[in-house]
Design a protein around this motif. Structure first.
Motif, PDB file in Angstrom:
ATOM      1  N   ALA A  28       0.578  -1.216   0.115  1.00 56.98           N
ATOM      2  CA  ALA A  28       0.068   0.078  -0.119  1.00 56.98           C
ATOM      3  C   ALA A  28       0.927   1.170   0.132  1.00 56.98           C
ATOM      4  CB  ALA A  28      -0.955   0.124   0.908  1.00 56.98           C
ATOM      5  N   TRP A  29       1.924   1.176   0.639  1.00 56.11           N
ATOM      6  CA  TRP A  29       2.625   2.551   0.751  1.00 56.11           C
ATOM      7  C   TRP A  29       3.788   2.532  -0.576  1.00 56.11           C
ATOM      8  CZ3 TRP A  29       5.317   1.823   6.221  1.00 56.11           C
ATOM      9  CH2 TRP A  29       4.434   2.115   7.439  1.00 56.11           C
ATOM     10  N   VAL A  30       4.062   1.494  -1.204  1.00 55.26           N
ATOM     11  CA  VAL A  30       4.826   1.617  -2.521  1.00 55.26           C
ATOM     12  C   VAL A  30       4.137   2.403  -3.506  1.00 55.26           C
ATOM     13  CG1 VAL A  30       5.536   0.117  -4.370  1.00 55.26           C
ATOM     14  CG2 VAL A  30       6.404  -0.186  -2.149  1.00 55.26           C
ATOM     15  N   VAL A  31       2.847   2.335  -3.423  1.00 56.66           N
ATOM     16  CA  VAL A  31       2.114   2.927  -4.588  1.00 56.66           C
ATOM     17  C   VAL A  31       1.836   4.374  -4.326  1.00 56.66           C
ATOM     18  CG1 VAL A  31       0.894   0.708  -5.619  1.00 56.66           C
ATOM     19  CG2 VAL A  31      -0.437   2.119  -3.935  1.00 56.66           C
ATOM     20  N   ARG A  32       1.964   4.875  -3.066  1.00 59.24           N
ATOM     21  CA  ARG A  32       1.483   6.064  -2.834  1.00 59.24           C
ATOM     22  C   ARG A  32       2.925   7.244  -3.087  1.00 59.24           C
ATOM     23  NH1 ARG A  32       0.177   6.527   3.770  1.00 59.24           N
ATOM     24  NH2 ARG A  32       1.214   8.392   3.091  1.00 59.24           N
ATOM     25  N   ASP A  33       2.572   8.384  -3.809  1.00 63.15           N
ATOM     26  CA  ASP A  33       3.466   9.128  -4.503  1.00 63.15           C
ATOM     27  C   ASP A  33       4.255  10.011  -3.275  1.00 63.15           C
ATOM     28  OD1 ASP A  33       2.781   8.566  -6.986  1.00 63.15           O
ATOM     29  OD2 ASP A  33       1.235  10.277  -7.234  1.00 63.15           O
ATOM     30  N   ASP A  34       3.840  10.150  -2.190  1.00 65.17           N
ATOM     31  CA  ASP A  34       4.414  10.781  -1.129  1.00 65.17           C
ATOM     32  C   ASP A  34       5.424  10.093  -0.302  1.00 65.17           C
ATOM     33  OD1 ASP A  34       2.488   9.345   0.049  1.00 65.17           O
ATOM     34  OD2 ASP A  34       2.292  10.725   1.864  1.00 65.17           O
ATOM     35  N   ILE A  35       5.747   8.550  -0.693  1.00 66.52           N
ATOM     36  CA  ILE A  35       6.632   7.884  -0.019  1.00 66.52           C
ATOM     37  C   ILE A  35       7.835   7.489  -0.878  1.00 66.52           C
ATOM     38  CG2 ILE A  35       6.998   5.504   1.403  1.00 66.52           C
ATOM     39  CD1 ILE A  35       4.153   6.082   2.323  1.00 66.52           C
ATOM     40  N   GLN A  36       8.813   7.652  -0.518  1.00 69.33           N
ATOM     41  CA  GLN A  36       9.980   7.296  -1.384  1.00 69.33           C
ATOM     42  C   GLN A  36      10.880   6.189  -0.876  1.00 69.33           C
ATOM     43  OE1 GLN A  36       9.840  10.893  -1.062  1.00 69.33           O
ATOM     44  NE2 GLN A  36       8.296  10.649  -2.711  1.00 69.33           N
ATOM     45  N   ALA A  37      10.866   6.037   0.556  1.00 72.48           N
ATOM     46  CA  ALA A  37      11.544   4.950   1.105  1.00 72.48           C
ATOM     47  C   ALA A  37      10.675   4.609   2.462  1.00 72.48           C
ATOM     48  CB  ALA A  37      12.844   5.716   1.627  1.00 72.48           C
ATOM     49  N   ILE A  38      11.028   3.355   2.715  1.00 72.27           N
ATOM     50  CA  ILE A  38      10.137   2.682   4.093  1.00 72.27           C
ATOM     51  C   ILE A  38      11.304   1.960   4.681  1.00 72.27           C
ATOM     52  CG2 ILE A  38       8.519   0.820   4.428  1.00 72.27           C
ATOM     53  CD1 ILE A  38       7.576   1.132   1.851  1.00 72.27           C
ATOM     54  N   LEU A  39      11.253   2.117   6.015  1.00 76.13           N
ATOM     55  CA  LEU A  39      12.282   1.769   7.032  1.00 76.13           C
ATOM     56  C   LEU A  39      11.698   0.546   7.576  1.00 76.13           C
ATOM     57  CD1 LEU A  39      13.969   4.923   8.150  1.00 76.13           C
ATOM     58  CD2 LEU A  39      14.596   3.609   6.377  1.00 76.13           C
ATOM     59  N   VAL A  40      11.594  -0.645   7.513  1.00 73.06           N
ATOM     60  CA  VAL A  40      11.225  -1.759   8.414  1.00 73.06           C
ATOM     61  C   VAL A  40      12.150  -2.109   9.455  1.00 73.06           C
ATOM     62  CG1 VAL A  40       9.945  -4.063   8.202  1.00 73.06           C
ATOM     63  CG2 VAL A  40       9.869  -2.445   6.362  1.00 73.06           C
ATOM     64  N   ASN A  41      11.526  -2.133  10.755  1.00 75.13           N
ATOM     65  CA  ASN A  41      12.234  -2.492  11.923  1.00 75.13           C
ATOM     66  C   ASN A  41      11.677  -3.727  12.716  1.00 75.13           C
ATOM     67  OD1 ASN A  41      11.493  -1.671  14.677  1.00 75.13           O
ATOM     68  ND2 ASN A  41      10.986   0.022  13.314  1.00 75.13           N
ATOM     69  N   GLY A  42      12.399  -4.891  12.763  1.00 74.52           N
ATOM     70  CA  GLY A  42      11.976  -5.976  13.469  1.00 74.52           C
ATOM     71  C   GLY A  42      11.778  -7.218  12.611  1.00 74.52           C
ATOM     72  N   GLY A  43      11.798  -8.285  13.070  1.00 82.40           N
ATOM     73  CA  GLY A  43      11.412  -9.662  12.479  1.00 82.40           C
ATOM     74  C   GLY A  43      12.489 -10.058  11.456  1.00 82.40           C
TER      75      GLY A  43
END
Length: 194
Positions: free
Chosen positions: A65-80
């Motif tokens: 869902a975040w990847v298709v948003r124009d306002d998000i260029q990077a995602i930081l995932v922590n855990g797992g």
């Protein structure tokens, strides 16, 4: 030849933070707090922040869902990213990557060696590019998140970092890669004369 021009300005990115945990809420999410504070202090925008349980499909749903948003260029995932049966972040993300960024995990483990010794081999930090969105996964401890941000990401998410960084891949109109731009112009000129 340098990929980044010496006069390239800072380009703020929209960055989302996703904490993967079965037990943490926002009150206990020191890692998410750290990443949110560090990215905003660096001049980026916190586009969104969520916590999801250690579940492959829920994790994929949020990232997709975040990847298709124009306002998000990077995602930081922590855990797992560990080795317990519930640690499935790498398995959730890897099938979504158009390109894996293998050097991120390698560099993260190399940097972690100084603080946690050979236990660094138990870190399954991974990263990749999904369409034009960067995704970086790291262990869920605040110390690991600080290592990932301070030693790697703060520079690679800064358009001014030379000789190259990832900003030109996710915001090419604002931070063009000089050598790629020159190559494209040369190819176009050769095509016009052929």
């Amino acid at each position: 030849m340098s990929h980044v021009s010496a006069n390239t300005p800072f380009v703020p990115l929209g960055i989302a933070v996703l904490t993967v945990s079965d037990t943490r809420g926002f009150a206990e999410d020191g890692s998410g707090d750290l990443l949110a504070e560090r990215l905003t202090a660096a001049g980026h925008h916190l586009a969104e922040r969520q916590i999801v349980p250690d579940d492959v499909y829920r994790l994929r749903a949020v990232v997709s869902a975040w990847v298709v948003r124009d306002d998000i260029q990077a995602i930081l995932v922590n855990g797992g990213t560990g080795f317990t049966p519930r640690d499935t972040t790498p398995e959730a993300l890897a099938p979504l990557f158009d390109k894996a960024i293998d050097g991120y995990g390698e560099l993260f483990r190399q940097r972690s060696l100084a603080t946690i010794g050979t236990s660094t081999i138990q870190s399954r930090a991974v990263a990749g590019l999904i369409d034009r969105t960067l995704v970086f996964a790291m262990p869920g401890s605040p110390k690991a998140c600080a290592t990932a941000w301070d030693d790697i990401l703060v520079e690679q998410l800064d358009a001014r970092t030379r000789p190259c960084n990832f900003v030109a891949m996710v915001r090419p109109q604002l931070a063009p890669c000089v050598s790629r731009q020159a190559t494209s112009e040369q190819d176009a000129a050769q095509g016009a004369t052929a």
